[in-house]
Design a protein around this motif. Structure first.
Motif, PDB file in Angstrom:
ATOM      1  N   ARG A 150      -2.879  31.481  57.485  1.00 55.96           N
ATOM      2  CA  ARG A 150      -3.924  31.856  56.539  1.00 55.96           C
ATOM      3  C   ARG A 150      -3.364  32.198  55.154  1.00 55.96           C
ATOM      4  O   ARG A 150      -4.117  32.549  54.246  1.00 55.96           O
ATOM      5  N   LEU A 151      -2.046  32.089  55.000  1.00 55.06           N
ATOM      6  CA  LEU A 151      -1.429  32.373  53.706  1.00 55.06           C
ATOM      7  C   LEU A 151      -1.581  31.178  52.777  1.00 55.06           C
ATOM      8  O   LEU A 151      -1.814  30.046  53.209  1.00 55.06           O
ATOM      9  N   GLY A 152      -1.402  31.421  51.511  1.00 54.52           N
ATOM     10  CA  GLY A 152      -1.413  30.346  50.539  1.00 54.52           C
ATOM     11  C   GLY A 152      -0.036  29.730  50.412  1.00 54.52           C
ATOM     12  O   GLY A 152       0.986  30.344  50.766  1.00 54.52           O
ATOM     13  N   PRO A 153       0.047  28.502  49.901  1.00 52.01           N
ATOM     14  CA  PRO A 153       1.350  27.857  49.685  1.00 52.01           C
ATOM     15  C   PRO A 153       2.231  28.699  48.762  1.00 52.01           C
ATOM     16  O   PRO A 153       1.751  29.260  47.771  1.00 52.01           O
ATOM     17  N   ALA A 169       3.789  31.496  49.672  1.00 55.64           N
ATOM     18  CA  ALA A 169       3.910  32.886  50.114  1.00 55.64           C
ATOM     19  C   ALA A 169       5.251  33.106  50.807  1.00 55.64           C
ATOM     20  O   ALA A 169       5.908  32.167  51.271  1.00 55.64           O
ATOM     21  N   ALA A 221       5.012  29.063  54.921  1.00 53.02           N
ATOM     22  CA  ALA A 221       4.154  28.948  53.747  1.00 53.02           C
ATOM     23  C   ALA A 221       4.939  28.639  52.477  1.00 53.02           C
ATOM     24  O   ALA A 221       4.417  27.996  51.565  1.00 53.02           O
ATOM     25  N   TYR A 222       6.169  29.098  52.389  1.00 54.68           N
ATOM     26  CA  TYR A 222       6.944  28.941  51.161  1.00 54.68           C
ATOM     27  C   TYR A 222       7.137  27.469  50.807  1.00 54.68           C
ATOM     28  O   TYR A 222       7.273  27.118  49.628  1.00 54.68           O
ATOM     29  N   PRO A 237       1.472  24.158  52.176  1.00 56.64           N
ATOM     30  CA  PRO A 237       0.361  24.703  52.962  1.00 56.64           C
ATOM     31  C   PRO A 237       0.781  24.956  54.411  1.00 56.64           C
ATOM     32  O   PRO A 237       1.187  24.018  55.115  1.00 56.64           O
ATOM     33  N   ASP A 246      -0.875  25.447  57.069  1.00 54.11           N
ATOM     34  CA  ASP A 246      -1.645  24.786  58.115  1.00 54.11           C
ATOM     35  C   ASP A 246      -1.251  23.319  58.263  1.00 54.11           C
ATOM     36  O   ASP A 246      -1.755  22.627  59.147  1.00 54.11           O
TER      37      ASP A 246
END
Length: 483
Positions: A248-251, A253, A258-259, A262, A264
């Motif tokens: 659920r984090l943004g790209p 993060a 996530a880092y 995206p 997902d």
């Protein structure tokens, strides 16, 4: 007695008789220069700080002291008499005493380091593990770890026992003819033994093997895991989140999934890269360079698939690799398959000293200005096998646009290129290339080879579509099939 080196009185008498060069193993010129040249080849710079473990009477030290900035060489040994001979005789005769304070040499029996606040970029133990029991080796690795800088490297030589050889039988090593044993000096060890010695410690082992040692000692590198190397500007620390929470984090993060993009799509980017390589002819004996490997989206599938020492990865963000090993791959897979990692940030594919059958650069060109793009093409051209393929993603635009972000690395900003611009950079590097219709949820794919003859025909290219069935997230992959 574990080793003759623990007989301090005997060694003191030998040094007094002028035998300090012989007592540390002889081969003074050959081995001293060999270890110096190896570390220099692997990136040792004059401003680095080096610890010489078991430095003896400075067989390697005379070379390192002369090369490194004054005061940047440190050495430890169990025999004070060796250290005295090294400083009072060898450094004095070479005119190097002023380049190294006497207090940079310390006599220690259990690898204690007395220099508060000193952190090392490199360390080396030449012909030390060959004279130690395994628990003593673990003690060395345990006590050295807190004194290494993030991503620091500790090189150690050892006599290797092949995996299929019984540990309790003597082994003869050629060249040199040294016979080794399991419970008496000199000792032999398997790679599994050394992997056991670092279990639970902040080290990652990289096997180097042969390196022209005159007595057939093998070389291994222990890379210090940079547990605190995550980017400080990435917001709150989210690295402990579960995979589901990280989704659920943004790209960008501060989580390994996530880092790199995206979260997902983390699993999809793993599978699609592996599938593309396999459809382009990847087999388990091939050597693959994962350029900008990040958190091993590709590596977590390639490492188990490829034969040992076939996966190579470059990424300066080593915390991503460390997190991926810990949470996705497992240290046992690293020990078994022995992937090779580099933290180089110079866009230089030659750091491993070998060529590759496949080079993959997913989401790298998307952040490269024109100058860095050209540099990457040139570097890949120097390491690609005659039959090799280079696959990379880029952001395609119909019309050329200026690149105000700059010529170099512009992450997190993105750079777009026309197909003709990409092809121009490829041809400047003396290679041939073509776009391929492999599906990418946010970019386009390009394939490069040394000659057009190595590229697929139009009919073959149409097979490279990367379509994903039954998943609405990637329905676009099925929308416009190639003619």
């Amino acid at each position: 007695m574990e080793s003759s080196y623990f007989d301090v009185d005997l060694n003191r008498e030998g040094v007094a008789a002028g035998k300090h060069r012989i007592l540390v193993g002889g081969l003074w010129e050959e081995v001293g220069k060999l270890q110096f040249e190896r570390l220099k080849q692997d990136g040792l710079r004059p401003d680095d700080v080096l610890l010489d473990v078991g430095c003896g009477s400075l067989r390697g030290g005379v070379h390192f002291v002369d090369y490194l900035a004054p005061g940047h060489y440190y050495g430890i040994d169990i025999n004070q008499s060796f250290l005295d001979a090294g400083y009072d005789i060898e450094l004095a005769e070479a005119g190097l005493q002023e380049r190294m304070p006497r207090e940079n040499l310390a006599c220690t029996t259990e690898f204690e380091l007395p220099w508060d606040g000193v952190k090392f970029d490199f360390a080396i133990a030449q012909s030390v593990f060959t004279h130690l029991m395994l628990n003593r080796i673990r003690q060395c690795l345990t006590r050295l770890a807190p004194h290494m800088k993030p991503n620091g490297v500790f090189y150690a030589t050892f006599f290797e026992r092949p995996e299929n050889a019984p540990s309790d039988q003597p082994l003869s090593h050629q060249p040199g003819g040294v016979v080794t044993y399991d419970v008496k000096d000199p000792y032999h060890y398997s790679l599994d033994d050394l992997a056991f010695a670092i279990r639970g410690l902040p080290w990652r082992m990289r096997y180097i093997g042969t390196w022209d040692h005159p007595r057939a000692q093998r070389l291994v590198a222990f890379e210090h895991l940079a547990a605190d190397a995550a980017p400080a500007n990435a917001g709150a620390d989210m690295r402990s989140l579960s995979v589901e929470e990280a989704g659920r984090l943004g790209p960008g993060a501060n989580h390994y999934r996530a880092y790199v993009g995206p979260p997902d799509r983390f699993d999809f980017m793993s599978a699609t890269q592996f599938s593309l390589l396999f459809q382009c002819g990847l087999r388990d004996h091939h050597h693959v360079l994962d350029f900008g490997a990040g958190s091993l989206r590709l590596g977590r599938l390639l490492i188990p698939y490829l034969q040992p020492e076939r996966y190579f990865a470059i990424d300066p963000n080593t915390w991503l690799i460390d997190e991926a090993i810990r949470k996705e791959l497992g240290q046992s897979a690293v020990e078994l398959k022995r992937p090779v990692f580099s933290a180089s940030d110079t866009f230089d594919c030659t750091v491993f000293g070998r060529n590759f059958d496949f080079v993959m650069a997913q989401s790298i060109v998307t952040h490269c200005g024109p100058a860095l793009f050209r540099q990457l093409m040139s570097s890949v051209a120097s390491v690609l096998e005659p039959h090799g393929l280079f696959l990379f993603s880029y952001l395609n635009t119909a019309e050329p646009v200026p690149h105000p972000e700059g010529e170099g690395w512009v992450y997190p900003h993105c750079v777009t290129y026309t197909e003709d611009e990409v092809l121009g950079f490829v041809q400047e590097a003396g290679m041939a290339g073509m776009p391929i219709p492999w599906y990418h949820p946010g970019a386009s794919w390009f394939m490069v080879a040394r000659s057009e003859a190595q590229l697929p025909s139009k009919a073959e290219s149409s097979l490279l579509n990367g379509a994903v069935l039954f998943d609405p997230q990637f329905a676009r992959s099925r929308m416009n099939p190639p003619a």
